[in-house]
Design a protein around this motif. Structure first.
Motif, PDB file in Angstrom:
ATOM      1  N   UNK A 185      10.000   6.308 -11.446  1.00 48.47           N
ATOM      2  CA  UNK A 185       8.488   5.839 -10.200  1.00 48.47           C
ATOM      3  C   UNK A 185       7.308   6.736 -10.201  1.00 48.47           C
ATOM      4  N   UNK A 186       6.192   5.804  -9.846  1.00 48.87           N
ATOM      5  CA  UNK A 186       5.157   7.149  -9.353  1.00 48.87           C
ATOM      6  C   UNK A 186       4.859   6.495  -8.377  1.00 48.87           C
ATOM      7  N   UNK A 187       4.688   5.110  -8.337  1.00 47.59           N
ATOM      8  CA  UNK A 187       4.513   4.168  -7.107  1.00 47.59           C
ATOM      9  C   UNK A 187       3.094   3.987  -7.150  1.00 47.59           C
ATOM     10  N   UNK A 188       2.826   3.820  -8.709  1.00 47.41           N
ATOM     11  CA  UNK A 188       1.231   4.000  -8.703  1.00 47.41           C
ATOM     12  C   UNK A 188       1.319   2.552  -9.776  1.00 47.41           C
ATOM     13  N   UNK A 189       1.471   3.379 -10.744  1.00 43.17           N
ATOM     14  CA  UNK A 189       1.243   2.531 -12.034  1.00 43.17           C
ATOM     15  C   UNK A 189       2.582   1.827 -12.356  1.00 43.17           C
ATOM     16  N   UNK A 190       3.757   1.472 -11.773  1.00 51.60           N
ATOM     17  CA  UNK A 190       5.156   0.976 -11.792  1.00 51.60           C
ATOM     18  C   UNK A 190       4.765  -0.591 -12.452  1.00 51.60           C
ATOM     19  N   UNK A 191       3.938  -1.450 -12.111  1.00 47.34           N
ATOM     20  CA  UNK A 191       4.073  -2.650 -12.063  1.00 47.34           C
ATOM     21  C   UNK A 191       2.792  -2.910 -13.493  1.00 47.34           C
ATOM     22  N   UNK A 192       2.087  -2.308 -13.594  1.00 50.97           N
ATOM     23  CA  UNK A 192       1.159  -2.499 -14.415  1.00 50.97           C
ATOM     24  C   UNK A 192       2.087  -1.618 -15.882  1.00 50.97           C
ATOM     25  N   UNK A 193       2.327  -0.515 -15.916  1.00 51.51           N
ATOM     26  CA  UNK A 193       2.536   0.319 -17.126  1.00 51.51           C
ATOM     27  C   UNK A 193       4.343   0.930 -16.557  1.00 51.51           C
ATOM     28  N   UNK A 194       4.562   1.008 -16.137  1.00 54.23           N
ATOM     29  CA  UNK A 194       6.454   1.641 -16.710  1.00 54.23           C
ATOM     30  C   UNK A 194       7.438   0.548 -16.729  1.00 54.23           C
ATOM     31  N   UNK A 195       6.856  -0.953 -15.679  1.00 57.06           N
ATOM     32  CA  UNK A 195       7.905  -1.165 -15.876  1.00 57.06           C
ATOM     33  C   UNK A 195       7.519  -2.515 -16.786  1.00 57.06           C
ATOM     34  N   UNK A 196       6.773  -3.101 -17.386  1.00 61.12           N
ATOM     35  CA  UNK A 196       6.292  -3.596 -18.307  1.00 61.12           C
ATOM     36  C   UNK A 196       6.966  -3.045 -19.808  1.00 61.12           C
ATOM     37  N   UNK A 197       6.500  -1.080 -19.721  1.00 64.92           N
ATOM     38  CA  UNK A 197       6.952  -0.503 -20.832  1.00 64.92           C
ATOM     39  C   UNK A 197       8.930  -0.711 -21.129  1.00 64.92           C
ATOM     40  N   UNK A 198       9.050  -0.688 -19.508  1.00 66.66           N
ATOM     41  CA  UNK A 198      10.795  -0.246 -19.706  1.00 66.66           C
ATOM     42  C   UNK A 198      10.913  -1.635 -19.850  1.00 66.66           C
ATOM     43  N   UNK A 199      10.803  -3.276 -19.339  1.00 69.82           N
ATOM     44  CA  UNK A 199      10.828  -4.128 -20.035  1.00 69.82           C
ATOM     45  C   UNK A 199      10.977  -4.668 -21.467  1.00 69.82           C
ATOM     46  N   UNK A 200      10.585  -3.771 -22.031  1.00 69.10           N
ATOM     47  CA  UNK A 200      10.965  -4.428 -23.666  1.00 69.10           C
ATOM     48  C   UNK A 200      11.210  -3.786 -24.383  1.00 69.10           C
TER      49      UNK A 200
END
Length: 248
Positions: free
Chosen positions: A70-85
């Motif tokens: 995590x980077x606290x900046x793009x987690x909800x819009x990029x990193x989390x969706x990518x990880x979930x997919x």
């Protein structure tokens, strides 16, 4: 892929490579080596029948570790969706017992998690933001290649396949250097910036060919790389040498 297999060893064999009608929710079944015949092993497939399976298709261990950095900046819009997919896709390939996914924001967190269960994993998927020589953490900022990989080089570690979806980590300064560490069998990473959707498609395609179809990592990499649309490119490194992917 397993090498130098012995009688009575337990191995994981792709269901797709067994001729018998084996029912399994996972892409793998665990089998005992009954005999070693040249470059193949004989395994029990039920109903008092056996089959020869190429040793190159077998794995001594299957376990996927996903680290969402995590980077606290793009987690909800990029990193989390990518990880979930990727996580949901992996659950279609293997049972939940073989997958662990964690969100981390510091190198120290990885050190603790890795020290507890590194023996369970054969593949490590890195999700985050990278450069040609570092990975970004919310707590710790940019960590260079050797400092990052040293965390994985614990006593008794077996070499893993690292698949990085962090931008630019396919460069020699990161991917090449990482592939020289004891914990790394091979390192796969993007040569340039990579869109989240492309990153998800690439790793899913790689895992289908590598785990479901039983292809070697290099062959599966080439198939996955060929499937990626546009100009996005990935590289595969082993022992500091570029095995596949663009040279420049």
């Amino acid at each position: 892929m397993a090498k130098n297999l012995h009688i009575d060893e337990r191995v994981f064999v792709p269901v797709s490579k067994i001729k018998a009608n084996v029912q399994s929710p996972s892409s793998f079944v665990e089998k005992r080596v009954l005999a070693v015949e040249g470059r193949s092993v004989r395994v029990d497939v039920g109903n008092a029948e056996t089959e020869l399976v190429a040793s190159s298709l077998c794995h001594r261990n299957i376990g996927v570790l996903m680290l969402n950095i995590g980077d606290l900046e793009t987690e909800t819009t990029l990193l989390d969706p990518l990880g979930k997919s990727i996580l949901q896709f992996c659950r279609l390939l293997v049972s939940d017992d073989f997958i662990h996914a964690y969100k981390v924001r510091s190198l120290q967190e990885i050190e603790v998690l890795w020290g507890r269960s590194h023996a369970a994993y054969s593949h490590v998927i890195l999700i985050g933001h990278g450069s040609d020589a570092s990975i970004k953490f919310a707590n710790g900022d940019w960590i260079d290649t050797d400092a990052f990989m040293n965390v994985f080089d614990v006593a008794g570690v077996s070499a893993k396949t690292f698949i990085s979806l962090c931008c630019e980590t396919g460069y020699k300064a990161f991917g090449g250097a990482a592939s020289s560490h004891n914990s790394c069998e091979r390192f796969i990473g993007p040569f340039h910036s990579v869109h989240g959707a492309i990153a998800s498609q690439f790793v899913q395609t790689f895992l289908v060919y590598h785990l479901l179809e039983g292809e070697t990592a290099t062959v599966a990499f080439k198939h996955a790389r060929a499937s990626v649309p546009g100009s996005t490119s990935f590289r595969l490194w082993k022992d500091r040498k570029l095995v596949a992917g663009p040279k420049s």
